[in-house]
Design a protein around this motif. Sequence first.
Motif, short mmCIF file in Angstrom:
data_model
loop_
_atom_site.label_atom_id
_atom_site.label_comp_id
_atom_site.label_asym_id
_atom_site.label_seq_id
_atom_site.Cartn_x
_atom_site.Cartn_y
_atom_site.Cartn_z
N ASP A 166 0.86 -1.16 0.00
CA ASP A 166 0.00 0.00 0.00
C ASP A 166 0.91 1.23 0.00
OD1 ASP A 166 0.61 0.71 2.75
OD2 ASP A 166 -0.98 -0.62 3.45
N ALA A 167 0.35 2.39 0.16
CA ALA A 167 1.15 3.62 0.06
C ALA A 167 2.19 3.74 1.16
CB ALA A 167 0.22 4.84 0.09
N GLU A 168 1.99 3.09 2.29
CA GLU A 168 2.88 3.24 3.44
C GLU A 168 3.71 2.02 3.80
OE1 GLU A 168 0.73 6.18 6.45
OE2 GLU A 168 -0.51 4.43 5.95
N VAL A 169 3.22 0.84 3.46
CA VAL A 169 3.80 -0.40 3.96
C VAL A 169 3.97 -1.41 2.83
CG1 VAL A 169 3.38 -2.36 5.53
CG2 VAL A 169 2.78 -0.04 6.24
N LEU A 170 5.04 -2.18 2.93
CA LEU A 170 5.30 -3.28 2.00
C LEU A 170 5.61 -4.52 2.82
CD1 LEU A 170 5.99 -4.42 -0.85
CD2 LEU A 170 8.32 -3.56 -0.48
N ALA A 171 5.07 -5.65 2.40
CA ALA A 171 5.37 -6.93 3.05
C ALA A 171 5.83 -7.91 1.97
CB ALA A 171 4.14 -7.48 3.76
N PHE A 172 6.90 -8.63 2.28
CA PHE A 172 7.46 -9.58 1.32
C PHE A 172 8.11 -10.74 2.07
CE2 PHE A 172 10.36 -6.08 2.08
CZ PHE A 172 11.57 -6.68 2.36
N LEU A 173 8.31 -11.84 1.36
CA LEU A 173 8.93 -13.02 1.97
C LEU A 173 10.40 -12.77 2.26
CD1 LEU A 173 7.41 -15.97 -0.11
CD2 LEU A 173 6.70 -15.14 2.16
N ASP A 174 10.85 -13.24 3.42
CA ASP A 174 12.26 -13.19 3.79
C ASP A 174 13.04 -14.17 2.92
OD1 ASP A 174 14.78 -13.75 5.28
OD2 ASP A 174 13.86 -12.52 6.83
#
Length: 141
Positions: free
Chosen positions: A21-29
Amino acid sequence: MSCLFCRIAAGELPAHRIHEDAEVLAFLDLHPIRPGHVLVIPRDHHVWFEDMPEPLAARVMAVSQRLARALKATEGVERVAMVFTGIHVPHAHAHLVPMHHLHDISSAAYLANGLDSYSLPPQLAPAEMSAIAERLRKALA
């Protein structure tokens, strides 16, 4: 830009993105403790999690909660650990780790009796606990 996570957030480096989203990114380690280990980062560069503005920290937490529920469903675990470490990359990031074993995120302090048990570190003396609590209360004032 030399920060690894800033470069991932900017799309300069590949990642297995889970949420954006505009503020946060989540991805696999890339080096997971367990399969499904996710990193949740603010897009803006903040070295330490305590330096993030409170609304951004709340956004990281909200995204992490949603992801933890998804990890429970997809990885078949009862518990997902959330840890901010900041050890390897100087950019605030939360680790979400599906916990298959009680020591998936343990430090050596909990391993005194081996991998199949959970050892409690020794308690601090009550006077030392009181002194620490007092220092923290003063620092918050």
